[in-house]
Motif scaffolding. Structure first.
Motif, PDB file in Angstrom:
ATOM      1  N   VAL A 130       0.852  -1.197   0.000  1.00 33.01           N
ATOM      2  CA  VAL A 130       0.000   0.000   0.000  1.00 33.01           C
ATOM      3  C   VAL A 130       0.885   1.245   0.000  1.00 33.01           C
ATOM      4  CG1 VAL A 130      -1.806   1.285   1.205  1.00 33.01           C
ATOM      5  CG2 VAL A 130      -1.856  -1.215   1.222  1.00 33.01           C
ATOM      6  N   GLY A 131       0.743   2.040  -1.053  1.00 34.26           N
ATOM      7  CA  GLY A 131       1.510   3.295  -1.166  1.00 34.26           C
ATOM      8  C   GLY A 131       0.623   4.487  -0.875  1.00 34.26           C
ATOM      9  N   GLU A 132       1.066   5.631  -1.381  1.00 30.62           N
ATOM     10  CA  GLU A 132       0.431   6.886  -0.995  1.00 30.62           C
ATOM     11  C   GLU A 132      -0.600   7.332  -2.038  1.00 30.62           C
ATOM     12  OE1 GLU A 132       3.537   9.446   0.549  1.00 30.62           O
ATOM     13  OE2 GLU A 132       2.393  11.166  -0.174  1.00 30.62           O
ATOM     14  N   GLY A 133      -0.130   7.613  -3.224  1.00 31.17           N
ATOM     15  CA  GLY A 133      -1.044   8.077  -4.270  1.00 31.17           C
ATOM     16  C   GLY A 133      -0.307   8.086  -5.587  1.00 31.17           C
ATOM     17  N   PRO A 134      -1.048   8.078  -6.695  1.00 30.89           N
ATOM     18  CA  PRO A 134      -0.403   8.044  -8.006  1.00 30.89           C
ATOM     19  C   PRO A 134       0.439   9.298  -8.258  1.00 30.89           C
ATOM     20  CG  PRO A 134      -2.812   7.766  -8.179  1.00 30.89           C
ATOM     21  CD  PRO A 134      -2.510   8.104  -6.762  1.00 30.89           C
ATOM     22  N   GLY A 135       1.536   9.113  -8.978  1.00 37.89           N
ATOM     23  CA  GLY A 135       2.328  10.241  -9.471  1.00 37.89           C
ATOM     24  C   GLY A 135       1.986  10.461 -10.942  1.00 37.89           C
ATOM     25  N   ALA A 136       2.831  11.224 -11.624  1.00 34.74           N
ATOM     26  CA  ALA A 136       2.534  11.609 -13.005  1.00 34.74           C
ATOM     27  C   ALA A 136       2.447  10.390 -13.933  1.00 34.74           C
ATOM     28  CB  ALA A 136       3.605  12.571 -13.504  1.00 34.74           C
ATOM     29  N   GLU A 137       3.407   9.503 -13.805  1.00 37.94           N
ATOM     30  CA  GLU A 137       3.448   8.346 -14.697  1.00 37.94           C
ATOM     31  C   GLU A 137       2.270   7.394 -14.415  1.00 37.94           C
ATOM     32  OE1 GLU A 137       5.282   8.270 -17.195  1.00 37.94           O
ATOM     33  OE2 GLU A 137       5.168   6.183 -17.836  1.00 37.94           O
ATOM     34  N   GLU A 138       1.951   7.265 -13.137  1.00 35.46           N
ATOM     35  CA  GLU A 138       0.837   6.408 -12.746  1.00 35.46           C
ATOM     36  C   GLU A 138      -0.476   6.988 -13.287  1.00 35.46           C
ATOM     37  OE1 GLU A 138       3.226   7.410 -10.606  1.00 35.46           O
ATOM     38  OE2 GLU A 138       4.198   5.503 -10.086  1.00 35.46           O
ATOM     39  N   ASP A 139      -0.598   8.306 -13.195  1.00 34.93           N
ATOM     40  CA  ASP A 139      -1.792   9.003 -13.679  1.00 34.93           C
ATOM     41  C   ASP A 139      -1.930   8.824 -15.195  1.00 34.93           C
ATOM     42  OD1 ASP A 139      -3.901  11.143 -13.351  1.00 34.93           O
ATOM     43  OD2 ASP A 139      -2.527  12.236 -14.676  1.00 34.93           O
ATOM     44  N   LEU A 143      -1.780   2.867 -13.704  1.00 36.51           N
ATOM     45  CA  LEU A 143      -1.272   1.770 -12.870  1.00 36.51           C
ATOM     46  C   LEU A 143      -0.445   2.338 -11.726  1.00 36.51           C
ATOM     47  CD1 LEU A 143      -0.029  -0.624 -15.691  1.00 36.51           C
ATOM     48  CD2 LEU A 143      -1.927  -1.057 -14.093  1.00 36.51           C
ATOM     49  N   PRO A 144      -0.521   1.693 -10.548  1.00 30.13           N
ATOM     50  CA  PRO A 144       0.278   2.196  -9.420  1.00 30.13           C
ATOM     51  C   PRO A 144       1.748   1.808  -9.564  1.00 30.13           C
ATOM     52  CG  PRO A 144      -0.936   0.229  -8.751  1.00 30.13           C
ATOM     53  CD  PRO A 144      -1.351   0.520 -10.172  1.00 30.13           C
ATOM     54  N   PHE A 145       2.582   2.646  -9.019  1.00 28.81           N
ATOM     55  CA  PHE A 145       4.027   2.364  -8.919  1.00 28.81           C
ATOM     56  C   PHE A 145       4.653   1.945 -10.246  1.00 28.81           C
ATOM     57  CE2 PHE A 145       3.099   2.401  -4.377  1.00 28.81           C
ATOM     58  CZ  PHE A 145       4.185   3.127  -3.911  1.00 28.81           C
ATOM     59  N   VAL A 146       4.526   2.829 -11.237  1.00 27.74           N
ATOM     60  CA  VAL A 146       5.192   2.585 -12.518  1.00 27.74           C
ATOM     61  C   VAL A 146       6.151   3.725 -12.876  1.00 27.74           C
ATOM     62  CG1 VAL A 146       3.499   0.999 -13.523  1.00 27.74           C
ATOM     63  CG2 VAL A 146       3.154   3.472 -13.755  1.00 27.74           C
ATOM     64  N   ALA A 171      -1.699  -1.210  -4.209  1.00 24.94           N
ATOM     65  CA  ALA A 171      -2.734  -0.161  -4.218  1.00 24.94           C
ATOM     66  C   ALA A 171      -2.191   1.068  -3.489  1.00 24.94           C
ATOM     67  CB  ALA A 171      -3.997  -0.668  -3.531  1.00 24.94           C
ATOM     68  N   ASN A 172      -2.951   2.121  -3.540  1.00 25.19           N
ATOM     69  CA  ASN A 172      -2.586   3.367  -2.864  1.00 25.19           C
ATOM     70  C   ASN A 172      -3.710   3.825  -1.955  1.00 25.19           C
ATOM     71  OD1 ASN A 172       0.026   4.212  -3.951  1.00 25.19           O
ATOM     72  ND2 ASN A 172      -1.022   4.339  -5.923  1.00 25.19           N
ATOM     73  N   ILE A 173      -3.382   4.750  -1.044  1.00 24.84           N
ATOM     74  CA  ILE A 173      -4.462   5.240  -0.183  1.00 24.84           C
ATOM     75  C   ILE A 173      -5.407   6.170  -0.942  1.00 24.84           C
ATOM     76  CG2 ILE A 173      -3.270   4.866   2.012  1.00 24.84           C
ATOM     77  CD1 ILE A 173      -2.582   7.723   2.203  1.00 24.84           C
ATOM     78  N   LEU A 245       9.987   1.983   4.693  1.00 24.32           N
ATOM     79  CA  LEU A 245      10.197   3.299   4.087  1.00 24.32           C
ATOM     80  C   LEU A 245       9.589   3.314   2.683  1.00 24.32           C
ATOM     81  CD1 LEU A 245      13.961   3.718   5.061  1.00 24.32           C
ATOM     82  CD2 LEU A 245      11.945   4.511   6.320  1.00 24.32           C
ATOM     83  N   HIS A 246       9.086   4.465   2.281  1.00 27.93           N
ATOM     84  CA  HIS A 246       8.531   4.594   0.935  1.00 27.93           C
ATOM     85  C   HIS A 246       9.690   4.599  -0.067  1.00 27.93           C
ATOM     86  CE1 HIS A 246       6.430   6.195  -2.515  1.00 27.93           C
ATOM     87  NE2 HIS A 246       5.281   5.996  -1.878  1.00 27.93           N
ATOM     88  N   PRO A 247       9.520   3.896  -1.202  1.00 26.69           N
ATOM     89  CA  PRO A 247      10.622   3.878  -2.177  1.00 26.69           C
ATOM     90  C   PRO A 247      11.036   5.272  -2.673  1.00 26.69           C
ATOM     91  CG  PRO A 247       8.744   2.569  -2.968  1.00 26.69           C
ATOM     92  CD  PRO A 247       8.414   3.016  -1.583  1.00 26.69           C
TER      93      PRO A 247
HETATM   94  N1  URA Z   1       3.456   5.742  -7.162  1.00 24.95           N
HETATM   95  C1  URA Z   1       2.368   5.222  -6.553  1.00 24.95           C
HETATM   96  O1  URA Z   1       1.523   4.589  -7.182  1.00 24.95           O
HETATM   97  N2  URA Z   1       2.242   5.423  -5.242  1.00 24.95           N
HETATM   98  C2  URA Z   1       3.114   6.090  -4.523  1.00 24.95           C
HETATM   99  O2  URA Z   1       2.921   6.199  -3.321  1.00 24.95           O
HETATM  100  C3  URA Z   1       4.234   6.626  -5.186  1.00 24.95           C
HETATM  101  C4  URA Z   1       4.380   6.438  -6.502  1.00 24.95           C
END
Ligand code: URA
Length: 279
Positions: A130-139, A143-146, A171-173, A245-247
């Motif tokens: 479980v991560g935080e939220g999508p970034g630019a690439e994810e948006d 897909l999460p964490f790409v 997934a993300n929060i 820790l968050h990546p």
């Molecule tokens: N990408 C994600 O999907 N989640 C994060 O928390 C950071 C990058």
């Protein structure tokens, strides 16, 4: 400078950085002390240190900089959330949760998104991240964490643990990209939380790995200092939860200690999942 002194200075600097990171996580800001105004015609002792290279380094490392030891309490913005009734019945599948989410406009994050980033992976995964939220690439990709942090996470899962990424669930929060990749605000996380709780209930992982402070705080229902509690087992609704820790934080502070910490946490999580019988 002799080697011993240099090592001591390095160790002191590393300790100060760790300390500052913990303060930042606790929501405590260190306010710079206004520099003493040099007397007219007297050389400013700070001026020589502000080189263009130092400026660049400061920009590339957006961390709190302390020039005073006086902690200043910042208005807390906890992600500690109330229990929300899930808008779907127990036993709901990931598809049910996705359907309930719909074309979500429940919070302001919907205004800036390209698309909803729901989750990715095996609906029956043993390990759930479980991560935080999508970034630019994810948006962009849905897909999460790409993005860059995702590449690091994927490498740790695939090369480190030897598990294909498609075998875990991620997934993300929050499911929509926060502006400028900021941390989700408490009301945004709260509004989105039933869907994360629903995802976890649907996947029923053997182990949850919470990436960073916001995810850990949300799942544990209290504000945590991640550098203090990472590596220690917790529980989310009966499921063992390993905070780490968050990546993205590891990429920003790419030290051997941080990389090793995450690696140890992932290994412990994977081992626990392997030794947990399937129900
Ligand atoms: N990408 C994600 O999907 N989640 C994060 O928390 C950071 C990058």
């Amino acid at each position: 400078m002799d080697a011993e002194l240099r090592d001591e200075l390095r160790a002191g600097l590393a300790a100060a950085r760790r300390w500052l990171a913990e303060y930042a996580e606790e929501g405590i800001e260190l306010r710079p002390v206004a520099p003493a105004t040099p007397a007219p015609n007297e050389p400013d002792p700070n001026a020589a240190e502000t080189t263009p290279a130092a400026d660049d380094a400061a920009k590339a490392t957006p961390e709190p900089v302390a020039t005073s030891s006086e902690p200043v309490a910042r208005a807390p913005e906890p992600l500690t959330l109330l229990e929300e009734p899930a808008p779907f019945p127990p036993g709901a599948s990931l598809d049910d949760v996705r359907e309930a989410l719909g074309d979500c406009q429940r919070c302001r994050l919907s205004e800036g998104r390209t698309q909803i980033v729901f989750g990715d992976g095996n609906p029956q995964a043993d390990l759930m991240f479980v991560g935080e939220g999508p970034g630019a690439e994810e948006d962009r990709r849905g897909l999460p964490f790409v993005g860059r942090a995702g590449e690091l996470l994927t490498a740790m899962i695939e090369k480190g643990l030897g598990i294909p990424r498609s075998e875990v669930y991620i997934a993300n929060i929050v499911k929509c990209r926060p502006p400028n990749n900021r941390t989700p605000l408490a009301d945004e996380a709260q509004t989105c939380s039933p869907y994360l709780h629903g995802q976890i209930a649907a996947v029923q992982p053997k182990v949850i790995i919470a990436l960073g402070k916001p995810a850990t705080s949300l799942l544990l229902g209290r504000d945590v200092a991640i550098t203090r509690i990472r590596g220690q087992w917790h529980e989310y609704r009966g499921i063992p939860l390993m905070p780490t820790l968050h990546p993205a934080f590891v990429l920003r502070q790419y030290t051997e200690a941080n990389r090793r910490a995450v690696w140890e946490d992932l290994k412990a999580a994977s081992a626990k999942a392997s030794e947990t019988p399937s129900t």
